[in-house]
Design an enzyme around this catalytic site. Structure first.
Site, mmCIF file in Angstrom:
data_model
loop_
_atom_site.group_PDB
_atom_site.id
_atom_site.type_symbol
_atom_site.label_atom_id
_atom_site.label_comp_id
_atom_site.label_asym_id
_atom_site.label_seq_id
_atom_site.Cartn_x
_atom_site.Cartn_y
_atom_site.Cartn_z
ATOM 1 N N ARG A 1 0.694 -1.159 0.000
ATOM 2 C CA ARG A 1 0.141 0.003 0.024
ATOM 3 C C ARG A 1 0.731 1.333 0.194
ATOM 4 O O ARG A 1 2.035 1.096 0.230
ATOM 5 C CB ARG A 1 -1.005 -0.128 1.364
ATOM 6 C CG ARG A 1 -2.000 -1.162 1.392
ATOM 7 C CD ARG A 1 -3.046 -1.134 2.464
ATOM 8 N NE ARG A 1 -2.136 -0.985 3.735
ATOM 9 C CZ ARG A 1 -2.564 -0.582 4.808
ATOM 10 N NH1 ARG A 1 -3.799 0.095 4.953
ATOM 11 N NH2 ARG A 1 -2.043 -0.604 6.050
ATOM 12 N N ASN B 1 5.526 -11.220 8.986
ATOM 13 C CA ASN B 1 5.511 -10.079 9.841
ATOM 14 C C ASN B 1 6.885 -9.795 10.328
ATOM 15 O O ASN B 1 7.756 -10.738 11.108
ATOM 16 C CB ASN B 1 4.761 -10.549 11.097
ATOM 17 C CG ASN B 1 4.584 -9.351 12.241
ATOM 18 O OD1 ASN B 1 5.319 -8.580 12.244
ATOM 19 N ND2 ASN B 1 3.457 -9.810 13.117
ATOM 20 N N TYR C 1 4.522 12.077 17.924
ATOM 21 C CA TYR C 1 5.353 11.305 17.174
ATOM 22 C C TYR C 1 6.624 10.489 17.898
ATOM 23 O O TYR C 1 7.471 10.231 17.354
ATOM 24 C CB TYR C 1 5.945 12.034 16.003
ATOM 25 C CG TYR C 1 6.119 11.253 15.014
ATOM 26 C CD1 TYR C 1 5.330 10.658 13.882
ATOM 27 C CD2 TYR C 1 7.663 11.019 14.305
ATOM 28 C CE1 TYR C 1 5.667 10.019 12.678
ATOM 29 C CE2 TYR C 1 8.038 10.219 13.061
ATOM 30 C CZ TYR C 1 7.056 9.894 12.355
ATOM 31 O OH TYR C 1 7.215 8.874 11.329
ATOM 32 N N LYS D 1 12.940 6.052 13.730
ATOM 33 C CA LYS D 1 13.495 6.598 12.312
ATOM 34 C C LYS D 1 14.952 7.184 12.761
ATOM 35 O O LYS D 1 15.631 7.045 11.721
ATOM 36 C CB LYS D 1 12.512 7.614 11.928
ATOM 37 C CG LYS D 1 11.186 7.049 11.346
ATOM 38 C CD LYS D 1 11.157 6.153 10.415
ATOM 39 C CE LYS D 1 9.766 5.565 9.962
ATOM 40 N NZ LYS D 1 9.974 4.533 8.918
ATOM 41 N N ILE E 1 3.121 12.441 4.128
ATOM 42 C CA ILE E 1 2.792 12.007 3.000
ATOM 43 C C ILE E 1 1.281 11.848 2.826
ATOM 44 O O ILE E 1 0.998 10.966 3.895
ATOM 45 C CB ILE E 1 3.393 10.823 2.166
ATOM 46 C CG1 ILE E 1 5.072 11.154 2.291
ATOM 47 C CG2 ILE E 1 3.050 10.144 0.911
ATOM 48 C CD1 ILE E 1 5.390 12.218 1.096
#
Lengths: 100, 252
Positions: free
Chosen positions: B19, B68, B154, B161, B190
């Protein structure tokens, strides 16, 4: 390969995953325990618990089908109310029975 | 596309490829340079099938590989499947990610482990498997602005990240001598399903749009284009960098 487990064994497997993920005393978890409302789970914890069950039992859980098994068209609040250890056990048991 | 690789003979693996950004990358690979795209995905069979059809429509072969990446054993099985399908890899794009949107101070141990292990550790474990299959090749990981800047709610994702971007540098140095380039793309915000899961998503999206010099959110294809550049010969002198492509948001 079909996995044969009793309801008690399925409950024990799921309860162990829930206890580890949520850091709650396994002895305090019952079939009636509501994951969100009684055990303090958040959405990401449900994913974590799902992964733990999948890993322990070796099959994939369809989360959308799991939610549908609680009833059609439920609101977020109704899902929180109805998602119990017992409903998880019933879903997993049904899925295991349907395995080839 | 001047900057994209030309010959359509590459074998590529995209994790999180069913996706959103992963799908856009898989489709672009199929359209431009890949003869086979292996699409790893976590759960959504229907979306994976859609991606498979998009790849087939570009006259490329798609191998769907459900796994997974939280579990090292499943990564082992994924690569057993990959080795049964192809004899090498030319490109690896790591897009798999998962998270929860809440302040760092409220993150519970299991939530930390889950996000860190999928977003960061899985990249490492995959690269350890990819490298022996890649006599020479390119690796690109998808990061986000939260690695370097504080984004409200976040806290569970940003540190994962940051770890990812640090690994990009270390792996770039370790793998450069064997002809493998490792880089990253940090994509700002995005327009995908994920952004709608932010608390007060509509307000957040509007705020991002207002603060972004390009005056819009990014599209998956915006990131796919940068990934394709990093996979191309034009990027042959870029090592261990995470390229920021965010419509200018982080400049302000």
């Amino acid at each position: 390969m079909k996995i044969k487990l009793t309801e008690d064994e399925i409950f024990a497997t799921i309860a162990a995953g829930v206890a580890e993920a949520l850091r709650v005393d396994a002895a305090k978890i019952s079939m009636a325990s509501r994951l969100f409302l009684d055990l303090g789970a958040e959405s990401i914890d449900i994913l974590d618990i799902r992964f733990r069950i999948e890993h322990a039992l070796g099959f994939k859980i369809d989360q959308a089908a799991l939610i549908r098994s609680l009833g059609e068209g439920l609101s977020a609040g109704q899902i929180q109310e109805q998602l119990t250890l017992g409903s998880l056990v019933a879903y997993v048991r049904q899925q295991l029975q349907q395995q080839p | 596309m001047m900057n994209e690789p030309k010959s359509k003979n590459l074998v590529a693996l995209v994790t999180g490829g069913s996706r959103g950004i992963g799908r856009a990358i898989a489709e672009r690979l199929a359209a431009t340079c890949a003869e086979t795209v292996i699409v790893n995905y976590l759960q959504n069979d229907a979306e994976a099938e859609k991606t498979s059809k998009l790849i087939a429509a570009q006259n490329a072969r798609c191998v769907l590989a459900k796994a997974n990446l939280l579990y090292p054993e499943e990564i082992d099985k994924l690569f057993e499947q990959i080795k049964a399908s192809v004899d090498h890899l030319d490109a690896f794009v790591h897009g798999a990610a998962l998270g929860t949107f809440k302040p760092l101070l409220t993150i519970k141990p299991n939530q930390w482990d889950l996000t860190m292990n999928i977003n960061a550790r899985a990249f490492l474990l995959c690269v350890q498997k990819v490298a022996p299959l890649m006599p020479a090749g390119k690796i690109v990981a998808l990061s986000s602005l939260g690695s370097q800047r504080v984004v409200p709610n976040y806290g569970a994702m940003g540190p994962t990240k940051s770890a990812l971007e640090a690994m990009i540098k270390y792996l770039a140095v370790e793998l450069a001598p064997v002809g493998i380039q490792v880089n990253g793309v940090s994509g700002g915000f995005i327009q995908t399903d994920s952004i709608t899961k932010f608390p007060e998503a509509e307000k957040f999206i509007e705020e991002v749009r207002r603060r972004t010099p390009a005056q819009r959110l990014g599209a998956p294809d915006d990131i796919a284009g940068v990934v394709m550049f990093l996979l191309s010969p034009a990027a042959s002198w870029i090592y261990g960098q995470t390229i920021v492509a965010d419509g200018g948001l982080s400049l302000l």
